[in-house]
Design a protein around this motif. Structure first.
Motif, PDB file in Angstrom:
ATOM      1  N   ILE A 133      -0.411  -3.487  -1.434  1.00 37.83           N
ATOM      2  CA  ILE A 133      -0.789  -2.836  -0.155  1.00 37.83           C
ATOM      3  C   ILE A 133       0.475  -2.528   0.806  1.00 37.83           C
ATOM      4  O   ILE A 133       0.538  -1.225   1.332  1.00 37.83           O
ATOM      5  N   ALA A 134       1.240  -3.606   1.010  1.00 33.93           N
ATOM      6  CA  ALA A 134       2.046  -3.622   2.067  1.00 33.93           C
ATOM      7  C   ALA A 134       3.617  -3.489   1.636  1.00 33.93           C
ATOM      8  O   ALA A 134       4.428  -2.966   2.544  1.00 33.93           O
ATOM      9  N   ASP A 135       4.057  -3.632   0.448  1.00 35.24           N
ATOM     10  CA  ASP A 135       5.518  -3.639   0.181  1.00 35.24           C
ATOM     11  C   ASP A 135       5.939  -2.054  -0.378  1.00 35.24           C
ATOM     12  O   ASP A 135       5.922  -1.578  -1.460  1.00 35.24           O
ATOM     13  N   ASP A 136       6.080  -1.312   0.715  1.00 39.63           N
ATOM     14  CA  ASP A 136       6.190  -0.035   0.587  1.00 39.63           C
ATOM     15  C   ASP A 136       7.478   0.307  -0.284  1.00 39.63           C
ATOM     16  O   ASP A 136       7.551   1.235  -1.101  1.00 39.63           O
ATOM     17  N   ASP A 137       8.702  -0.124   0.154  1.00 40.40           N
ATOM     18  CA  ASP A 137       9.781  -0.059  -0.946  1.00 40.40           C
ATOM     19  C   ASP A 137      10.205  -0.811  -1.989  1.00 40.40           C
ATOM     20  O   ASP A 137      11.216  -0.829  -2.676  1.00 40.40           O
ATOM     21  N   LYS A 138       9.113  -1.358  -2.185  1.00 42.03           N
ATOM     22  CA  LYS A 138       8.897  -2.319  -3.666  1.00 42.03           C
ATOM     23  C   LYS A 138      10.169  -3.438  -3.898  1.00 42.03           C
ATOM     24  O   LYS A 138      10.554  -3.295  -4.989  1.00 42.03           O
ATOM     25  N   ASP A 139      10.630  -3.925  -2.765  1.00 37.48           N
ATOM     26  CA  ASP A 139      11.801  -4.862  -3.042  1.00 37.48           C
ATOM     27  C   ASP A 139      11.366  -6.181  -3.068  1.00 37.48           C
ATOM     28  O   ASP A 139      12.165  -7.082  -3.108  1.00 37.48           O
ATOM     29  N   GLY A 140       9.855  -6.549  -3.164  1.00 43.76           N
ATOM     30  CA  GLY A 140       9.575  -7.724  -3.289  1.00 43.76           C
ATOM     31  C   GLY A 140       9.595  -8.470  -2.176  1.00 43.76           C
ATOM     32  O   GLY A 140       9.172  -9.794  -2.083  1.00 43.76           O
ATOM     33  N   LYS A 141       9.668  -7.949  -0.884  1.00 45.94           N
ATOM     34  CA  LYS A 141       9.481  -8.516   0.248  1.00 45.94           C
ATOM     35  C   LYS A 141       8.876  -7.668   1.221  1.00 45.94           C
ATOM     36  O   LYS A 141       8.955  -6.509   1.142  1.00 45.94           O
ATOM     37  N   ILE A 142       8.113  -8.249   2.093  1.00 44.86           N
ATOM     38  CA  ILE A 142       7.350  -7.672   2.914  1.00 44.86           C
ATOM     39  C   ILE A 142       7.677  -7.749   4.372  1.00 44.86           C
ATOM     40  O   ILE A 142       7.802  -8.880   4.936  1.00 44.86           O
ATOM     41  N   SER A 143       8.216  -7.003   5.105  1.00 45.63           N
ATOM     42  CA  SER A 143       8.796  -6.948   6.435  1.00 45.63           C
ATOM     43  C   SER A 143       7.445  -7.183   7.390  1.00 45.63           C
ATOM     44  O   SER A 143       6.324  -6.844   7.101  1.00 45.63           O
ATOM     45  N   ASN A 144       7.835  -7.463   8.509  1.00 44.67           N
ATOM     46  CA  ASN A 144       6.693  -7.731   9.511  1.00 44.67           C
ATOM     47  C   ASN A 144       6.310  -6.191   9.698  1.00 44.67           C
ATOM     48  O   ASN A 144       4.907  -5.974   9.942  1.00 44.67           O
ATOM     49  N   GLN A 145       6.987  -5.067   9.921  1.00 45.47           N
ATOM     50  CA  GLN A 145       6.494  -3.846  10.163  1.00 45.47           C
ATOM     51  C   GLN A 145       5.704  -3.359   8.868  1.00 45.47           C
ATOM     52  O   GLN A 145       4.675  -2.590   8.962  1.00 45.47           O
ATOM     53  N   GLU A 146       6.058  -3.543   7.772  1.00 41.84           N
ATOM     54  CA  GLU A 146       5.455  -3.213   6.431  1.00 41.84           C
ATOM     55  C   GLU A 146       3.949  -3.954   6.572  1.00 41.84           C
ATOM     56  O   GLU A 146       3.117  -3.045   6.219  1.00 41.84           O
ATOM     57  N   PHE A 147       3.949  -5.106   7.102  1.00 40.93           N
ATOM     58  CA  PHE A 147       2.745  -5.756   7.085  1.00 40.93           C
ATOM     59  C   PHE A 147       1.832  -5.077   8.204  1.00 40.93           C
ATOM     60  O   PHE A 147       0.830  -4.875   7.993  1.00 40.93           O
ATOM     61  N   LYS A 148       2.534  -4.809   9.335  1.00 38.83           N
ATOM     62  CA  LYS A 148       1.710  -4.017  10.181  1.00 38.83           C
ATOM     63  C   LYS A 148       1.112  -2.863   9.958  1.00 38.83           C
ATOM     64  O   LYS A 148      -0.155  -2.502   9.969  1.00 38.83           O
ATOM     65  N   ASP A 149       1.858  -2.002   9.336  1.00 35.74           N
ATOM     66  CA  ASP A 149       1.546  -0.789   8.657  1.00 35.74           C
ATOM     67  C   ASP A 149       0.465  -0.992   7.834  1.00 35.74           C
ATOM     68  O   ASP A 149      -0.675  -0.169   7.834  1.00 35.74           O
ATOM     69  N   ALA A 150       0.205  -1.757   7.021  1.00 38.31           N
ATOM     70  CA  ALA A 150      -0.636  -2.025   6.097  1.00 38.31           C
ATOM     71  C   ALA A 150      -1.973  -2.488   6.531  1.00 38.31           C
ATOM     72  O   ALA A 150      -2.970  -2.072   6.343  1.00 38.31           O
TER      73      ALA A 150
END
Length: 138
Positions: A68-85
């Motif tokens: 749901i949250a790892d938009d760039d599929k780099d194996g890391k979820i930034s704080n902003q990616e988590f918020k967006d999700a």
């Protein structure tokens, strides 16, 4: 403000999920949560069988969150990616409408009030409702 939606989501990321405190979420954080849960549940004792169960549970949770949250599929979820999700999947919804993780599919948590408050903690952008205090002062 201290109880703003942004601060509440930051709190969840920083103090509940980012176990190694490196500023982003990854699979290692969820494996660390498995160890922590095993030790806490076992009151200091962490059996191999219980740890394996927690590793499986947390791996499933990581896979669901990262899908749901790892938009760039780099194996890391930034704080902003988590918020967006969270905005995409939780804001304006009740807990029952949140994505279904494996724990919930098995009957999960039975504390209805906690679920309601957790849903409001993440899903309500106002900073003056009872759920803002769910985890104490931020």
């Amino acid at each position: 403000m201290a109880y703003s939606w942004d601060n509440r989501v930051d709190f969840v990321v920083r103090y509940m999920y980012d176990i190694d405190n490196n500023g982003f979420l990854d699979q290692n954080d969820f494996l660390c949560m498995a160890v922590r849960a095993c030790v806490v549940e076992g009151k200091g004792d962490c059996s191999t069988a219980r740890l394996d169960d927690y590793k499986k549970l947390m791996t499933n949770l990581w896979e669901e969150i990262s899908a749901i949250a790892d938009d760039d599929k780099d194996g890391k979820i930034s704080n902003q990616e988590f918020k967006d999700a969270v905005k995409k999947t939780c804001v304006g919804k009740k807990y029952e409408e949140f994505p279904q993780d494996e724990d919930r599919k098995r009957g999960g948590l039975s504390l209805d009030r906690y679920k309601e408050l957790y849903g409001q903690f993440l899903g309500n952008t106002a900073d003056n409702h009872p759920a803002v205090n769910l985890f104490g002062p931020l």
